[in-house]
Scaffold this active site. Structure first.
Site, PDB file in Angstrom:
ATOM      1  N   GLU A 116      91.921  32.201  12.603  1.00 40.04           N
ATOM      2  CA  GLU A 116      91.799  33.302  13.763  1.00 40.04           C
ATOM      3  C   GLU A 116      92.214  34.476  13.026  1.00 40.04           C
ATOM      4  O   GLU A 116      92.930  34.564  12.157  1.00 40.04           O
ATOM      5  CB  GLU A 116      92.717  33.069  14.888  1.00 40.04           C
ATOM      6  CG  GLU A 116      92.699  31.870  15.547  1.00 40.04           C
ATOM      7  CD  GLU A 116      93.964  31.522  16.351  1.00 40.04           C
ATOM      8  OE1 GLU A 116      94.471  32.556  16.929  1.00 40.04           O
ATOM      9  OE2 GLU A 116      94.065  30.385  16.542  1.00 40.04           O
ATOM     10  N   LYS A 124      94.334  38.086  12.553  1.00 44.13           N
ATOM     11  CA  LYS A 124      95.459  38.471  13.233  1.00 44.13           C
ATOM     12  C   LYS A 124      95.461  39.821  13.765  1.00 44.13           C
ATOM     13  O   LYS A 124      95.292  40.722  13.113  1.00 44.13           O
ATOM     14  CB  LYS A 124      96.363  38.398  11.922  1.00 44.13           C
ATOM     15  CG  LYS A 124      97.891  38.727  12.366  1.00 44.13           C
ATOM     16  CD  LYS A 124      98.979  38.327  10.996  1.00 44.13           C
ATOM     17  CE  LYS A 124     100.342  38.369  11.587  1.00 44.13           C
ATOM     18  NZ  LYS A 124     100.656  39.507  12.341  1.00 44.13           N
ATOM     19  N   ASP A 145      96.466  43.051  15.293  1.00 45.08           N
ATOM     20  CA  ASP A 145      97.639  44.288  14.803  1.00 45.08           C
ATOM     21  C   ASP A 145      98.034  45.016  16.075  1.00 45.08           C
ATOM     22  O   ASP A 145      97.498  46.348  16.375  1.00 45.08           O
ATOM     23  CB  ASP A 145      97.271  45.215  14.147  1.00 45.08           C
ATOM     24  CG  ASP A 145      98.655  45.683  13.261  1.00 45.08           C
ATOM     25  OD1 ASP A 145      99.654  45.393  13.592  1.00 45.08           O
ATOM     26  OD2 ASP A 145      98.363  46.835  12.266  1.00 45.08           O
ATOM     27  N   TYR A 165      96.940  31.340  22.746  1.00 48.37           N
ATOM     28  CA  TYR A 165      97.871  30.530  22.826  1.00 48.37           C
ATOM     29  C   TYR A 165      97.787  30.061  24.327  1.00 48.37           C
ATOM     30  O   TYR A 165      97.981  30.898  25.225  1.00 48.37           O
ATOM     31  CB  TYR A 165      99.364  30.759  22.272  1.00 48.37           C
ATOM     32  CG  TYR A 165     100.530  29.848  22.574  1.00 48.37           C
ATOM     33  CD1 TYR A 165     100.632  29.061  21.343  1.00 48.37           C
ATOM     34  CD2 TYR A 165     101.251  29.876  23.704  1.00 48.37           C
ATOM     35  CE1 TYR A 165     101.777  28.124  21.530  1.00 48.37           C
ATOM     36  CE2 TYR A 165     102.288  29.090  23.718  1.00 48.37           C
ATOM     37  CZ  TYR A 165     102.604  28.321  22.730  1.00 48.37           C
ATOM     38  OH  TYR A 165     103.588  27.439  22.767  1.00 48.37           O
ATOM     39  N   LYS A 205      98.133  37.940   5.159  1.00 48.39           N
ATOM     40  CA  LYS A 205      98.178  39.284   5.494  1.00 48.39           C
ATOM     41  C   LYS A 205      97.324  40.160   4.428  1.00 48.39           C
ATOM     42  O   LYS A 205      97.449  39.642   3.173  1.00 48.39           O
ATOM     43  CB  LYS A 205      99.512  40.043   5.683  1.00 48.39           C
ATOM     44  CG  LYS A 205     100.222  39.542   6.716  1.00 48.39           C
ATOM     45  CD  LYS A 205     100.689  40.580   7.579  1.00 48.39           C
ATOM     46  CE  LYS A 205     102.168  41.315   7.438  1.00 48.39           C
ATOM     47  NZ  LYS A 205     102.205  41.912   8.621  1.00 48.39           N
ATOM     48  N   CYS A 231     105.828  83.437   6.135  1.00 51.30           N
ATOM     49  CA  CYS A 231     104.521  82.459   6.773  1.00 51.30           C
ATOM     50  C   CYS A 231     103.317  82.946   5.994  1.00 51.30           C
ATOM     51  O   CYS A 231     102.922  84.229   5.655  1.00 51.30           O
ATOM     52  CB  CYS A 231     104.503  82.905   8.355  1.00 51.30           C
ATOM     53  SG  CYS A 231     102.907  82.432   8.965  1.00 51.30           S
ATOM     54  N   CYS A 255     101.393  85.310   8.707  1.00 49.96           N
ATOM     55  CA  CYS A 255     101.797  86.621   8.914  1.00 49.96           C
ATOM     56  C   CYS A 255     102.933  87.356   8.146  1.00 49.96           C
ATOM     57  O   CYS A 255     103.371  88.535   8.179  1.00 49.96           O
ATOM     58  CB  CYS A 255     102.350  86.714  10.447  1.00 49.96           C
ATOM     59  SG  CYS A 255     103.893  85.830  10.846  1.00 49.96           S
ATOM     60  N   CYS A 287     107.592  79.385  11.732  1.00 52.65           N
ATOM     61  CA  CYS A 287     107.372  80.557  11.582  1.00 52.65           C
ATOM     62  C   CYS A 287     107.757  81.169  12.968  1.00 52.65           C
ATOM     63  O   CYS A 287     107.283  80.900  14.076  1.00 52.65           O
ATOM     64  CB  CYS A 287     105.781  81.052  11.744  1.00 52.65           C
ATOM     65  SG  CYS A 287     105.485  82.820  11.975  1.00 52.65           S
ATOM     66  N   CYS A 317     102.141  86.030  15.119  1.00 53.90           N
ATOM     67  CA  CYS A 317     101.504  85.377  14.326  1.00 53.90           C
ATOM     68  C   CYS A 317      99.970  84.949  14.475  1.00 53.90           C
ATOM     69  O   CYS A 317      99.837  84.222  15.295  1.00 53.90           O
ATOM     70  CB  CYS A 317     102.282  84.221  13.748  1.00 53.90           C
ATOM     71  SG  CYS A 317     101.401  83.198  12.246  1.00 53.90           S
TER      72      CYS A 317
HETATM   73  S1  IVH Z   1     100.279  33.000  17.085  1.00 50.33           S
HETATM   74  C1  IVH Z   1     104.061  30.731  17.070  1.00 50.33           C
HETATM   75  N1  IVH Z   1      97.829  34.005  16.817  1.00 50.33           N
HETATM   76  O1  IVH Z   1     101.408  37.922  14.815  1.00 50.33           O
HETATM   77  C2  IVH Z   1     103.064  31.500  16.412  1.00 50.33           C
HETATM   78  N2  IVH Z   1      99.781  35.199  16.416  1.00 50.33           N
HETATM   79  O2  IVH Z   1     104.156  37.143  13.214  1.00 50.33           O
HETATM   80  C3  IVH Z   1     102.519  32.302  17.688  1.00 50.33           C
HETATM   81  N3  IVH Z   1      99.463  37.721  16.244  1.00 50.33           N
HETATM   82  O3  IVH Z   1     104.020  37.552  17.075  1.00 50.33           O
HETATM   83  C4  IVH Z   1     101.561  33.440  17.279  1.00 50.33           C
HETATM   84  N4  IVH Z   1      97.239  37.744  16.329  1.00 50.33           N
HETATM   85  O4  IVH Z   1     102.303  39.133  17.624  1.00 50.33           O
HETATM   86  C5  IVH Z   1      99.158  34.065  16.505  1.00 50.33           C
HETATM   87  N5  IVH Z   1      95.516  35.144  16.409  1.00 50.33           N
HETATM   88  C6  IVH Z   1      97.098  35.082  16.210  1.00 50.33           C
HETATM   89  C7  IVH Z   1      97.640  36.333  16.196  1.00 50.33           C
HETATM   90  C8  IVH Z   1      99.224  36.426  16.373  1.00 50.33           C
HETATM   91  C9  IVH Z   1      98.411  38.475  16.196  1.00 50.33           C
HETATM   92  C10 IVH Z   1     100.545  38.253  16.140  1.00 50.33           C
HETATM   93  C11 IVH Z   1     101.606  37.872  17.093  1.00 50.33           C
HETATM   94  C12 IVH Z   1     102.941  37.222  16.409  1.00 50.33           C
HETATM   95  C13 IVH Z   1     102.584  37.854  15.142  1.00 50.33           C
HETATM   96  C14 IVH Z   1     103.328  36.842  14.185  1.00 50.33           C
END
Ligand code: IVH
Length: 685
Positions: free
Chosen positions: A125, A127, A129, A243, A329, A423, A426, A441, A447
């Protein structure tokens, strides 16, 4: 006796309409937020929501906790209570190396129980941010939303979570799927709340200099902790589910649970894949390493999870993270370039900001040629000199930042950066308050750079929206002495303007018209436009709501101001200080005299009926209006906005990159006009 409301509607009829509207709104929510395939305009959507709110106001006993009206916010939470999570929210172990992904894979294979013969599947999946959030549903109804906190307990932010339109208030309410309702007990759904890159940029645009969020994640975290849920509703946060757990959820495959989440109305983004070996995992990682720049939101890596949930328990977790998953990452995107020059910019509040001009270099999908050095301390900290080779990185993948100087490559021609004592605009000696990283300033009124920056802010799109008052003309107005503050804009005349160099009569007339029009801007915008330190757009709106006139606001004490939601003592002090300055009093009086709005009231602008009876469609992106604004303008003028092109359509307004609707309109012979023509039509008498 028949139970009827104010407009004579019977309660039974209202109940039926409310049910119908709820269903319809939920369906459109799903189309928009989950499937990204809207069928109606935002305007039409809002109309339905307004109708629902009005009906519920008349028959409050018909309000249900899962009504979409509950999303508009308005609830103020002074303090978020701490709540315990049903199950500890672990984090993931992270790696930046593909080799370690291989180690993870082997480790999982070794840990599998003996009876497990086949090769296990994994789910890959994105990740996201953002900020992790846990949602609890009881018998299908959303009862709680909480932040991760320390993993065991977090903050109860239910009121704010409810405003997110991608969070179903009842499971299946978007899709009509009748799963996990009465008797299903507690179900926990976890996921990430995030802000899209474009919404993030738009948000920063309306925040004051010192309120800027560094990246979408910070903006999300800040928004989720706001006391005023109506403001959260305006900020457009998204929730992506990854989840799901509950006694009633029997599905043993994580992959299928993700699909189930989508069925229940959650946004799951759809970019998850099954992997059967290491090669599949590497493929997914490298594919998204390239493609991630094109996503409308930020991801910082990829998550790999064992698909079989029965095995999750067997494999268990270390003290911090589960053994059945890992996060890969992406390394931060860096590039090497050379510092050519450093300029010192003077902001509207007098703050001096060093900005490095760089040899242009490609980084994370764009060409970078400038980078802010934030403040004077940063120059010292980095020990950066002119002609130095530097490493730059996009923090939050958006704003480029100088990370370090490549000392080994420092050329003999490297020249220390001379920090000005005066500045650059001015010549006034700069001041640096003790313990502050910025210098200022102090020549607030005299200014030219500050005066110009304040005027640009005043005229900006989200403030008074005076188009035509660009940098060049502001510069001329200030240097010629015609304008010393925003109040002077309103005493400009055609003669004064055409006396300036390069000012044609036509553009002067246009500018005067825009200035005149700006008098109709709402009081909240005026408050924002004044440029009070720490007062961004959201704060201005809160202030306008709490103090419906400027005179009332001016009289408020610091203590009283601190009572307003999301306004702390620092902002309160700053507002109070602003109104006690003679210069501010002078501007305010000039603006008042000019007829700028100083009290909250709905503007009653007399409009023409140029669109009377016309069915109008917007396609493609407009440059000067949002879709909502454009639709509102058509409606005010007697027209109707429709969503699909047919023979009955009267007019198609084609913006940038309009696609299939434009083609269809041409096929059917419907009149197509440009944004400029649309604008002309709006104002024609
Ligand atoms: S699973 C027990 N899936 O990444 C694992 N986390 O360091 C539960 N996050 O706290 C997390 N995308 O905030 C999972 N597809 C994804 C995610 C994801 C972002 C974040 C989440 C978590 C952190 C893990």
């Amino acid at each position: 006796m028949i139970n009827s409301g104010a407009d004579g509607m019977r309660k039974e009829d209202a109940a039926a309409e409310i049910e119908r509207l709820k269903k319809e709104i939920n369906r459109h929510n799903y189309l928009y937020y989950v499937l990204a395939q809207p069928e109606i305009s935002d305007y039409e959507f809002d109309k339905r929501l307004e109708r629902l709110v009005a009906l519920e106001k008349e028959f409050p006993e018909l309000i249900s906790p899962d009504s979409p009206s509950q999303r508009v916010g308005g609830q103020i939470t002074k303090e978020f209570p701490t709540v315990r999570h049903p199950e500890r929210m672990l984090s993931l172990s992270n790696t930046y190396s593909l080799e370690e992904v291989g180690d993870f894979y082997k480790r999982v294979l070794n840990l599998l129980p003996e009876h497990y013969e086949s090769r296990p599947a994994f789910v890959a999946e994105l990740k996201f941010d953002g900020v992790a959030v846990s949602l609890v549903y009881r018998d299908g109804l959303l009862v709680r939303g909480a932040t991760r906190g320390d993993g065991s307990q977090g903050d109860d932010i239910t009121a704010n979570i409810k405003t997110l339109r991608s969070v179903p208030l009842r499971l299946g309410s978007f899709s009509g799927e009748q799963l996990f309702q009465a008797g299903s007990g507690e179900i926990e759904v976890r996921g990430e709340v995030f802000m899209r890159k474009d919404d993030f940029a738009a948000l920063n645009e309306i925040r004051s200099e010192d309120e800027q969020f560094a990246n979408p994640r910070n903006a999300t975290a800040g928004t989720l902790k706001l006391q005023d849920s109506a403001e959260v509703a305006r900020r457009k946060l998204f929730f992506v589910a990854y989840y799901m757990k509950g006694e009633a959820v029997e599905e043993p495959s994580h992959y299928k649970r993700l699909t189930l989440l989508k069925k229940l109305g959650f946004y799951t983004d759809g970019n998850f894949r099954l992997c059967y070996n290491l090669k599949d995992m590497h493929g997914f990682i490298s594919q998204w390493g390239e493609k991630r720049w094109k996503l409308p939101y930020e991801i910082d890596g990829v998550v790999l999870k064992l698909d079989d949930i029965v095995l999750w328990k067997e494999l268990g977790a270390t003290s911090k993270s589960p053994r059945w998953a890992i996060a890969y990452k992406y390394p931060a995107q860096r590039a090497k370039t050379v510092v050519k020059k450093v300029v010192f910019q003077v902001g509207r509040l007098g703050t001096i900001t060093p900005v490095a001009q760089l040899e242009p270099v490609k980084l994370a999908g764009t060409t970078v040629s400038r980078s802010t050095l934030h403040n004077l301390d940063e120059i010292v900290r980095l020990d950066v000199r002119l002609n130095d080779a530097v490493l730059i990185e996009k923090s939050g993948e958006i704003i480029p930042k100088i990370i370090s100087v490549v000392m080994e490559e420092r050329p003999v021609s490297a020249v220390p950066i001379v920090v000005p004592e005066a500045c650059p605009s001015c010549g006034t000696s700069l001041e640096r308050p003790v313990n502050e990283v910025n210098c200022y300033c102090p020549n607030e009124e005299g200014c030219p750079a500050q005066v110009r920056a304040r005027l640009e802010h005043f005229a900006s799109r989200n403030a008074m929206d005076i188009s035509g008052l660009g940098r060049a003309i502001v510069e001329q107005l200030v240097s010629s002495g015609l304008v010393g503050d925003a109040g002077d804009l309103y005493s400009l005349t055609q003669d004064k303007l055409t006396n300036l160099e390069r000012q044609a009569e036509k553009s002067a007339a246009k500018l005067l018209k825009a200035i005149e029009e700006s008098k109709k801007q709402g009081y909240d915008r005026v408050l924002f436009a004044l440029g009070i330190r720490h007062v961004g757009f959201a704060t201005a709106r809160e202030l306008a709501a709490a103090y419906p006139s400027l005179d009332k606001l001016r009289e408020a004490s610091v203590e009283e101001l601190s009572e307003v939601p999301d306004i702390g003592p620092v902002i309160a002090e700053s507002i109070h200080e602003f109104f006690n300055k003679p210069s501010a009093t002078a501007v305010v009086e000039k603006l008042r005299e000019a007829g700028v709005r100083f009290a909250a009231e709905t503007p009653k602008v007399p409009v023409n009926l140029n669109f009377k009876g016309l069915k109008v469609i917007f396609t493609g992106g407009l440059e000067r209006y949002t879709r909502d604004e454009a639709a509102g303008l058509v409606l005010e003028r007697g027209g109707k906005v429709v969503s699909s092109v047919s023979k009955n359509t009267d007019l198609v307004v084609a913006g940038k990159e309009s696609g299939s609707k434009l083609e269809k309109a041409r096929e059917l012979g419907v009149t197509v006009i440009s944004e400029n023509e649309f604008e002309e039509m709006l104002h024609e008498q």
